[in-house]
Design a protein around this motif. Structure first.
Motif, PDB file in Angstrom:
ATOM      1  N   ALA A 280       0.852  -1.189   0.000  1.00 61.61           N
ATOM      2  CA  ALA A 280       0.000   0.000   0.000  1.00 61.61           C
ATOM      3  C   ALA A 280       0.888   1.239   0.000  1.00 61.61           C
ATOM      4  O   ALA A 280       1.799   1.371   0.804  1.00 61.61           O
ATOM      5  CB  ALA A 280      -0.916   0.002   1.210  1.00 61.61           C
ATOM      6  N   GLY A 281       0.598   2.138  -0.925  1.00 63.26           N
ATOM      7  CA  GLY A 281       1.382   3.364  -1.039  1.00 63.26           C
ATOM      8  C   GLY A 281       0.501   4.590  -0.894  1.00 63.26           C
ATOM      9  O   GLY A 281      -0.651   4.521  -0.445  1.00 63.26           O
ATOM     10  N   SER A 282       1.020   5.711  -1.299  1.00 61.39           N
ATOM     11  CA  SER A 282       0.309   6.980  -1.129  1.00 61.39           C
ATOM     12  C   SER A 282      -0.989   7.018  -1.930  1.00 61.39           C
ATOM     13  O   SER A 282      -1.990   7.569  -1.468  1.00 61.39           O
ATOM     14  CB  SER A 282       1.213   8.145  -1.517  1.00 61.39           C
ATOM     15  OG  SER A 282       1.672   7.993  -2.845  1.00 61.39           O
ATOM     16  N   VAL A 283      -1.021   6.430  -3.116  1.00 64.17           N
ATOM     17  CA  VAL A 283      -2.239   6.425  -3.931  1.00 64.17           C
ATOM     18  C   VAL A 283      -3.327   5.604  -3.247  1.00 64.17           C
ATOM     19  O   VAL A 283      -4.509   5.983  -3.264  1.00 64.17           O
ATOM     20  CB  VAL A 283      -1.938   5.882  -5.348  1.00 64.17           C
ATOM     21  CG1 VAL A 283      -3.211   5.661  -6.144  1.00 64.17           C
ATOM     22  CG2 VAL A 283      -1.028   6.834  -6.093  1.00 64.17           C
ATOM     23  N   THR A 284      -2.939   4.514  -2.607  1.00 64.51           N
ATOM     24  CA  THR A 284      -3.912   3.676  -1.902  1.00 64.51           C
ATOM     25  C   THR A 284      -4.566   4.459  -0.770  1.00 64.51           C
ATOM     26  O   THR A 284      -5.802   4.465  -0.623  1.00 64.51           O
ATOM     27  CB  THR A 284      -3.218   2.421  -1.337  1.00 64.51           C
ATOM     28  OG1 THR A 284      -2.454   1.806  -2.366  1.00 64.51           O
ATOM     29  CG2 THR A 284      -4.217   1.437  -0.793  1.00 64.51           C
ATOM     30  N   TYR A 285      -3.752   5.129   0.031  1.00 63.27           N
ATOM     31  CA  TYR A 285      -4.288   5.911   1.148  1.00 63.27           C
ATOM     32  C   TYR A 285      -5.103   7.105   0.655  1.00 63.27           C
ATOM     33  O   TYR A 285      -6.144   7.449   1.234  1.00 63.27           O
ATOM     34  CB  TYR A 285      -3.159   6.378   2.063  1.00 63.27           C
ATOM     35  CG  TYR A 285      -2.531   5.242   2.835  1.00 63.27           C
ATOM     36  CD1 TYR A 285      -3.189   4.666   3.918  1.00 63.27           C
ATOM     37  CD2 TYR A 285      -1.292   4.738   2.482  1.00 63.27           C
ATOM     38  CE1 TYR A 285      -2.633   3.617   4.633  1.00 63.27           C
ATOM     39  CE2 TYR A 285      -0.719   3.694   3.184  1.00 63.27           C
ATOM     40  CZ  TYR A 285      -1.394   3.131   4.263  1.00 63.27           C
ATOM     41  OH  TYR A 285      -0.844   2.096   4.957  1.00 63.27           O
ATOM     42  N   LEU A 286      -4.659   7.743  -0.418  1.00 59.72           N
ATOM     43  CA  LEU A 286      -5.385   8.881  -0.976  1.00 59.72           C
ATOM     44  C   LEU A 286      -6.751   8.447  -1.508  1.00 59.72           C
ATOM     45  O   LEU A 286      -7.757   9.113  -1.262  1.00 59.72           O
ATOM     46  CB  LEU A 286      -4.564   9.534  -2.088  1.00 59.72           C
ATOM     47  CG  LEU A 286      -5.147  10.781  -2.727  1.00 59.72           C
ATOM     48  CD1 LEU A 286      -5.287  11.895  -1.694  1.00 59.72           C
ATOM     49  CD2 LEU A 286      -4.294  11.233  -3.881  1.00 59.72           C
ATOM     50  N   THR A 287      -6.808   7.323  -2.193  1.00 57.30           N
ATOM     51  CA  THR A 287      -8.073   6.800  -2.711  1.00 57.30           C
ATOM     52  C   THR A 287      -9.021   6.460  -1.559  1.00 57.30           C
ATOM     53  O   THR A 287     -10.229   6.729  -1.629  1.00 57.30           O
ATOM     54  CB  THR A 287      -7.826   5.559  -3.586  1.00 57.30           C
ATOM     55  OG1 THR A 287      -6.859   5.867  -4.586  1.00 57.30           O
ATOM     56  CG2 THR A 287      -9.098   5.090  -4.256  1.00 57.30           C
ATOM     57  N   CYS A 288      -8.472   5.875  -0.510  1.00 58.34           N
ATOM     58  CA  CYS A 288      -9.279   5.553   0.669  1.00 58.34           C
ATOM     59  C   CYS A 288      -9.841   6.835   1.299  1.00 58.34           C
ATOM     60  O   CYS A 288     -11.034   6.919   1.633  1.00 58.34           O
ATOM     61  CB  CYS A 288      -8.437   4.779   1.673  1.00 58.34           C
ATOM     62  SG  CYS A 288      -9.306   4.352   3.189  1.00 58.34           S
ATOM     63  N   PHE A 289      -8.995   7.831   1.434  1.00 55.55           N
ATOM     64  CA  PHE A 289      -9.418   9.106   2.032  1.00 55.55           C
ATOM     65  C   PHE A 289     -10.496   9.774   1.186  1.00 55.55           C
ATOM     66  O   PHE A 289     -11.496  10.282   1.720  1.00 55.55           O
ATOM     67  CB  PHE A 289      -8.209  10.036   2.208  1.00 55.55           C
ATOM     68  CG  PHE A 289      -8.559  11.380   2.771  1.00 55.55           C
ATOM     69  CD1 PHE A 289      -8.927  11.518   4.106  1.00 55.55           C
ATOM     70  CD2 PHE A 289      -8.538  12.504   1.956  1.00 55.55           C
ATOM     71  CE1 PHE A 289      -9.264  12.755   4.623  1.00 55.55           C
ATOM     72  CE2 PHE A 289      -8.869  13.744   2.462  1.00 55.55           C
ATOM     73  CZ  PHE A 289      -9.239  13.882   3.797  1.00 55.55           C
ATOM     74  N   ILE A 290     -10.318   9.784  -0.131  1.00 50.81           N
ATOM     75  CA  ILE A 290     -11.309  10.405  -1.029  1.00 50.81           C
ATOM     76  C   ILE A 290     -12.646   9.676  -0.928  1.00 50.81           C
ATOM     77  O   ILE A 290     -13.706  10.301  -0.917  1.00 50.81           O
ATOM     78  CB  ILE A 290     -10.787  10.437  -2.479  1.00 50.81           C
ATOM     79  CG1 ILE A 290      -9.635  11.439  -2.595  1.00 50.81           C
ATOM     80  CG2 ILE A 290     -11.894  10.775  -3.469  1.00 50.81           C
ATOM     81  CD1 ILE A 290      -8.926  11.429  -3.918  1.00 50.81           C
ATOM     82  N   SER A 291     -12.607   8.346  -0.839  1.00 52.63           N
ATOM     83  CA  SER A 291     -13.868   7.603  -0.729  1.00 52.63           C
ATOM     84  C   SER A 291     -14.553   7.866   0.610  1.00 52.63           C
ATOM     85  O   SER A 291     -15.777   7.863   0.691  1.00 52.63           O
ATOM     86  CB  SER A 291     -13.638   6.108  -0.947  1.00 52.63           C
ATOM     87  OG  SER A 291     -12.792   5.592   0.044  1.00 52.63           O
ATOM     88  N   ILE A 292     -13.787   8.140   1.667  1.00 56.84           N
ATOM     89  CA  ILE A 292     -14.386   8.504   2.966  1.00 56.84           C
ATOM     90  C   ILE A 292     -15.050   9.875   2.867  1.00 56.84           C
ATOM     91  O   ILE A 292     -16.149  10.087   3.381  1.00 56.84           O
ATOM     92  CB  ILE A 292     -13.311   8.492   4.082  1.00 56.84           C
ATOM     93  CG1 ILE A 292     -12.896   7.065   4.391  1.00 56.84           C
ATOM     94  CG2 ILE A 292     -13.829   9.169   5.344  1.00 56.84           C
ATOM     95  CD1 ILE A 292     -11.727   6.954   5.355  1.00 56.84           C
ATOM     96  N   VAL A 293     -14.392  10.807   2.159  1.00 59.62           N
ATOM     97  CA  VAL A 293     -14.939  12.153   1.999  1.00 59.62           C
ATOM     98  C   VAL A 293     -16.277  12.106   1.256  1.00 59.62           C
ATOM     99  O   VAL A 293     -17.197  12.856   1.569  1.00 59.62           O
ATOM    100  CB  VAL A 293     -13.930  13.066   1.261  1.00 59.62           C
ATOM    101  CG1 VAL A 293     -14.561  14.384   0.837  1.00 59.62           C
ATOM    102  CG2 VAL A 293     -12.722  13.313   2.134  1.00 59.62           C
TER     103      VAL A 293
END
Length: 188
Positions: free
Chosen positions: A138-151
């Motif tokens: 898991a890298g930065s894109v994985t965490y960013l995608t997760c964060f965007i889906s939470i938003v």
């Protein structure tokens, strides 16, 4: 007569291959024993404690000498028999296979150019030509995608999907021989 000569020549060739393989095995074993003896000497052990290895080293040297002499004999026989082969065969008896339809695999020497899949390259650490092992992380894109889906209100577990999808993760190339990390392909 030509059939017997061909059979004899193929037997000689087969025995030469076996001799070559055995010589390689003995040479490898000899190198390992030499390293073991050197290690024991460096650690202050007396010669009696590694006399078994020294004796085995001498036996390997003797067997290598015998194999080298046999190889020379077989090469002389092979050379003598190769002159006896019937060269009057017609050209219709010779078959040449077509080259393979797929291209040869590309060896990538610049590790920064490695793609997101397993590839052939030279390990910069052990200098061996290898096919890399790949694993995902898991890298930065994985965490960013997760964060965007939470938003966007995907809090019912859907936000964790990027952690299950390899295309969202970084790819790490590892050497299968020395187990070093060669390169990480970041997902941007």
């Amino acid at each position: 007569m030509p059939q017997q000569s061909d059979d004899h020549l193929s037997n000689v060739f087969e025995e030469l291959n076996k001799l070559s393989f055995r010589r390689q095995q003995l040479t490898d074993r000899r190198n390992v024993l030499a390293l073991l003896i050197q290690f024991k000497r460096n650690n202050g052990q007396n010669e009696q404690q590694y006399s078994k290895e020294t004796g085995e080293l001498q036996n390997i040297d003797e067997e290598l000498k015998v194999l080298s002499e046999r190889k020379i004999e077989l090469e002389k026989v092979q050379e003598a028999d190769s002159h006896l082969i019937d060269t009057t065969k017609s050209s219709s008896d010779i078959f040449i296979d077509n080259p393979p339809s797929h291209p040869a695999p590309e060896v990538i020497l610049d590790v920064k150019q490695l793609p997101r899949h397993s590839s052939q390259t030279q390990c910069p650490f052990c200098r061996q030509y290898i096919t890399t092992e790949v694993m995902t992380k898991a890298g930065s894109v994985t965490y960013l995608t997760c964060f965007i889906s939470i938003v966007f209100c995907c809090v019912a577990g859907c936000c964790l999907i990027p952690f299950c999808v390899d295309s969202c993760k970084d790819v790490i190339h590892k050497c299968p021989k020395c187990r070093s990390n060669i390169h990480t392909c970041k997902k941007f």
